[in-house]
Scaffold this active site. Sequence first.
Site, PDB file in Angstrom:
ATOM      1  N   ARG A  72       0.822  -1.202   0.000  1.00  0.00           N
ATOM      2  CA  ARG A  72       0.000   0.000   0.000  1.00  0.00           C
ATOM      3  C   ARG A  72       0.863   1.261   0.000  1.00  0.00           C
ATOM      4  O   ARG A  72       1.981   1.268   0.475  1.00  0.00           O
ATOM      5  CB  ARG A  72      -0.908   0.027   1.239  1.00  0.00           C
ATOM      6  CG  ARG A  72      -2.095  -0.912   1.161  1.00  0.00           C
ATOM      7  CD  ARG A  72      -2.991  -0.770   2.375  1.00  0.00           C
ATOM      8  NE  ARG A  72      -3.650   0.537   2.419  1.00  0.00           N
ATOM      9  CZ  ARG A  72      -3.405   1.473   3.325  1.00  0.00           C
ATOM     10  NH1 ARG A  72      -2.492   1.272   4.265  1.00  0.00           N
ATOM     11  NH2 ARG A  72      -4.067   2.616   3.300  1.00  0.00           N
TER      12      ARG A  72
ATOM     13  N   LYS B 184       4.380  -9.084  11.399  1.00  0.00           N
ATOM     14  CA  LYS B 184       3.665  -9.105  10.129  1.00  0.00           C
ATOM     15  C   LYS B 184       3.975 -10.370   9.341  1.00  0.00           C
ATOM     16  O   LYS B 184       5.123 -10.706   9.082  1.00  0.00           O
ATOM     17  CB  LYS B 184       4.022  -7.867   9.300  1.00  0.00           C
ATOM     18  CG  LYS B 184       3.173  -7.709   8.044  1.00  0.00           C
ATOM     19  CD  LYS B 184       3.383  -6.348   7.416  1.00  0.00           C
ATOM     20  CE  LYS B 184       2.581  -6.203   6.141  1.00  0.00           C
ATOM     21  NZ  LYS B 184       2.701  -4.838   5.562  1.00  0.00           N
TER      22      LYS B 184
ATOM     23  N   ARG C  98      -0.479   2.653  12.796  1.00  0.00           N
ATOM     24  CA  ARG C  98       0.616   2.053  13.538  1.00  0.00           C
ATOM     25  C   ARG C  98       0.227   1.948  15.000  1.00  0.00           C
ATOM     26  O   ARG C  98      -0.442   2.836  15.544  1.00  0.00           O
ATOM     27  CB  ARG C  98       1.893   2.909  13.444  1.00  0.00           C
ATOM     28  CG  ARG C  98       2.475   2.942  12.037  1.00  0.00           C
ATOM     29  CD  ARG C  98       3.113   1.635  11.670  1.00  0.00           C
ATOM     30  NE  ARG C  98       3.750   1.702  10.380  1.00  0.00           N
ATOM     31  CZ  ARG C  98       3.149   1.388   9.232  1.00  0.00           C
ATOM     32  NH1 ARG C  98       1.873   1.039   9.241  1.00  0.00           N
ATOM     33  NH2 ARG C  98       3.789   1.471   8.101  1.00  0.00           N
TER      34      ARG C  98
END
Length: 323
Positions: free
Chosen positions: A120, A185, A319
């Site tokens: 993104r 992640k 975040r």
Amino acid sequence: MRATRQRLLGLLADGHFHSGQALGAALGVSRGAIWKQVSALGALGVDVFRVPGRGYRLARPLELLDRDRILAGLGNPARKRLAELFLLDSVNSTNTFLRERDHDGVAACIAEHQQAGRGRRGRDWISPFGANLYLSLDWPFASLPPDFAALGLAAGVAARRALVDIGCGNIQLKWPNDIYANGAKLGGILLEMRGEPPGPCRVIAGIGINVAMPEAAARDVDQPWTDLSRLIEAPSRNALAARLLDRWIAAFDAFERDGFAGFRAEWRDADLLAGCEVEVADGRQCLSGRARGVAADGALELETATGLQRVVAGDASLRRAES
């Protein structure tokens, strides 16, 4: 990839040593040609050890993508709905490949390697050869669904289901498009649209999932990451590709029919940031508050000092705030 290089990879995929002479004899080429092909593999990010007197060996065994195995792993509804499956050795990005082509129905692209993988907001997506899963699905919509902004969240729920299918539990989803495990992640999703709403349009959904990420390839990753090899034993990229296609095709069908309603409860169960103090930057302002889940249209609900605010999917970068 040239046929010789592909056959060479097939011979080296077991992770054992093979002499240059034996490889040359098997492929009908000289030892010098083998050396050149090995150098070309290195340019793609494939780690090949060269040991005098022993030959060549991959740094780790490699499971190459296999069209027959992937198609065999699909259920009948997905197999019937999928009009085209492109299986590529190297491509700029799987999303770009599909975006530049016209299709009569649902199409998918899976690649061993991406030269310019994208996340993104223009971020690079690290895509070493044969290490992870890089997959895109091109889906035609007769008209744009009312809660289209939540499609990426539904795709995340379906990806989580696919990971559970192959034995990977405790998967969490981070709004709007990230897949997490153990606080790191594991993957990410990128959606792009072709066409002019509210008429017919096509959505290209791309996903990258770390399967066996080489440490060297991840040196420039600026956040904690993990891969399936740390979570389950002997993860199969072919099995994951089949389950992901199966789950995505079913999910896009359901979303086109019923919208986000059938996915929202599962998203909230897997919400990494629910109840956490977070910071959200949407390109215009930075908001701080406590995440309160997602609305019926997929917007993030953020409890701030001035009250509950909505952040629309696709416009925000989120975040976790430092304590």
